[in-house]
Design a protein around this motif. Sequence first.
Motif, PDB file in Angstrom:
ATOM      1  N   ALA A 396       4.267  -5.449   9.655  1.00 49.04           N
ATOM      2  CA  ALA A 396       2.880  -5.254   9.227  1.00 49.04           C
ATOM      3  C   ALA A 396       2.753  -4.253   8.079  1.00 49.04           C
ATOM      4  O   ALA A 396       1.663  -4.099   7.520  1.00 49.04           O
ATOM      5  CB  ALA A 396       2.021  -4.801  10.403  1.00 49.04           C
ATOM      6  N   HIS A 397       3.840  -3.591   7.722  1.00 46.18           N
ATOM      7  CA  HIS A 397       3.775  -2.702   6.547  1.00 46.18           C
ATOM      8  C   HIS A 397       3.293  -3.503   5.342  1.00 46.18           C
ATOM      9  O   HIS A 397       3.823  -4.575   5.051  1.00 46.18           O
ATOM     10  CB  HIS A 397       5.147  -2.100   6.247  1.00 46.18           C
ATOM     11  N   PRO A 398       2.291  -3.041   4.634  1.00 45.06           N
ATOM     12  CA  PRO A 398       1.701  -3.853   3.558  1.00 45.06           C
ATOM     13  C   PRO A 398       2.699  -4.178   2.442  1.00 45.06           C
ATOM     14  O   PRO A 398       3.271  -3.272   1.829  1.00 45.06           O
ATOM     15  CB  PRO A 398       0.555  -2.980   3.030  1.00 45.06           C
ATOM     16  N   ALA A 399       2.907  -5.438   2.190  1.00 46.65           N
ATOM     17  CA  ALA A 399       3.756  -5.851   1.064  1.00 46.65           C
ATOM     18  C   ALA A 399       3.074  -5.556  -0.265  1.00 46.65           C
ATOM     19  O   ALA A 399       3.732  -5.296  -1.278  1.00 46.65           O
ATOM     20  CB  ALA A 399       4.080  -7.341   1.177  1.00 46.65           C
ATOM     21  N   SER A 400       1.748  -5.580  -0.264  1.00 44.53           N
ATOM     22  CA  SER A 400       0.992  -5.462  -1.520  1.00 44.53           C
ATOM     23  C   SER A 400       1.043  -4.071  -2.137  1.00 44.53           C
ATOM     24  O   SER A 400       0.665  -3.895  -3.304  1.00 44.53           O
ATOM     25  CB  SER A 400      -0.467  -5.863  -1.287  1.00 44.53           C
ATOM     26  N   MET A 416       3.683  -9.129  -4.687  1.00 43.43           N
ATOM     27  CA  MET A 416       4.518  -9.351  -3.499  1.00 43.43           C
ATOM     28  C   MET A 416       3.752 -10.134  -2.419  1.00 43.43           C
ATOM     29  O   MET A 416       4.039 -10.022  -1.224  1.00 43.43           O
ATOM     30  CB  MET A 416       5.036  -8.027  -2.909  1.00 43.43           C
ATOM     31  N   GLY A 417       2.803 -10.947  -2.837  1.00 42.92           N
ATOM     32  CA  GLY A 417       1.959 -11.677  -1.896  1.00 42.92           C
ATOM     33  C   GLY A 417       2.707 -12.702  -1.068  1.00 42.92           C
ATOM     34  O   GLY A 417       2.337 -12.957   0.087  1.00 42.92           O
ATOM     35  N   THR A 418       3.743 -13.302  -1.630  1.00 41.94           N
ATOM     36  CA  THR A 418       4.494 -14.303  -0.876  1.00 41.94           C
ATOM     37  C   THR A 418       5.314 -13.645   0.224  1.00 41.94           C
ATOM     38  O   THR A 418       5.480 -14.212   1.318  1.00 41.94           O
ATOM     39  CB  THR A 418       5.394 -15.116  -1.818  1.00 41.94           C
ATOM     40  N   ILE A 419       5.797 -12.437  -0.032  1.00 47.00           N
ATOM     41  CA  ILE A 419       6.477 -11.682   1.025  1.00 47.00           C
ATOM     42  C   ILE A 419       5.480 -11.383   2.143  1.00 47.00           C
ATOM     43  O   ILE A 419       5.779 -11.541   3.331  1.00 47.00           O
ATOM     44  CB  ILE A 419       7.077 -10.382   0.459  1.00 47.00           C
TER      45      ILE A 419
END
Length: 505
Positions: A396-400, A416-419
């Motif tokens: 849940a750590h934000p990729a964005s 990094m939206g696809t991650i």
Amino acid sequence: MIQLNGSDLTLQQMKGIIYDDEFVAINPDSMEKVRKSREAVERIVESGDTVYGINTGFGKFSDVRIKDKDVDELQLHLIRSHACGVGEAFPNVVSKAMIVLRMNALLKGFSGVRPCVVERLRDLANENIFPVIPSQGSLGASGDLAPLSHLALVLVGEGEVHYRGKIRSTKEVYHLLGYEPLTLKAKEGLALINGTQAMTAMGVINYLAAERLIDQIDWIAAMTLESLQGIIDAFHPAIHEARGYPEQMEVAERIRAITSDSKLITHQGEKRVQDAYSLRCIPQVHGASRQSLAYVKEKLEIEMNAATDNPLIFDDGKTIVSGGNFHGQPIALAMDFLKIAVAEIANISERRVERLVNPQLNDLPGFLSPDPGLQSGAMIMQYVAASLVSENKTLAHPASVDSIPSSANQEDHVSMGTIGARHAHQIIVNAQKVVSIEMICAMQALEYRGSSLASISVQNLFARGRKVVPTIIEDRAYSKDIEALATWLSRDQYDWTIQHKTISS
């Protein structure tokens, strides 16, 4: 049949296309826009004017002018060089969603592709030809370049596809169906890969799964509430109206409706004055996750109908503008929000599992064991749930919030939206298993209480669940039970949004 026009595709329609194999058709007016946009590109090629993506290099090479004779070859080199994704392939439903979303974006008429490109995407979708697309390698800005390049490879007859249950070369499948590979013309390669369709496709799959899970969890929590003889007063409408969140009020109303005729539900002061938060705060927590899903739905349905490539062509070619619609930040933030919302559903579910199995917190047999001490019962199921929610916390750590510059610092901020979308999918899969563990434990606890004392709605759910997971009369390897129930929850066609007042046979 669902007709695409680039403007009003919905999540419900996407569900029909990717899960129910509804055919897609092309809106004639939208195809006319495609033709006019293509004519504009051809005029530019003939004029010799320098326009990014048509007769220039890409990224840091945008200042390199390409010779007229090499304009078409440029597109093929682009696709081949960018098709360098790694890792496991996206599921077929994601691959199909990518096809449909890319097709819908091109139908807006701002991208300059030929009609045959759109028609080939339609054929891939309707024939269930799924490009094999590696899931790792996208930065989520400049579009989902690597994943979409693997999709574009299929249009030119290269790469691999999943067709009729087998992975085959695209060339073989084209031969079977009598298709000719496309030869990409000026701008078409860039128009196919400059976009957010990988993260959005994964987002669509995530949303549909999370939407189902968020309905199911209210029912399963209601079963737990009955099994623990929970206090219904905490669900009184006045409490939730006093706060004012519609979703919170909706969850409270659903719990009241599901348990309305229960003989196990109690009132404050009868057995205890207050329940623990994991029971008492079901409307507040589940409701907040519902709010998050509403946000995610809104952003996805905008992005599903968005022009996300670059440059875009307006006014029949009079205006050609390079911009940044390929940047995935809106979906990156939405996926990160979805991750947290679903992770919290699993968190509170695991706490209810603990209350079901811990003999210090209830008056049921320890760990719901049929013979406490000799048999461990559901003891380790709680361990598994705890492990999964802990894993979710890392995912849940934000990729964005991360960004690494690329293309010699020309592309110096990425989403990094696809991650984020991929991690959201894993969180949902984990959450389905946690919720399954809660339901297994709640069913077992309900048997100890007397399932006939439960509400008709909960008895109905109990009867359905017991067809998947039998009662625990002796310790067994429970992993298959958990997986079986998680699969059932992910596929069951039961309408979780309504009440059933008769017990299923």
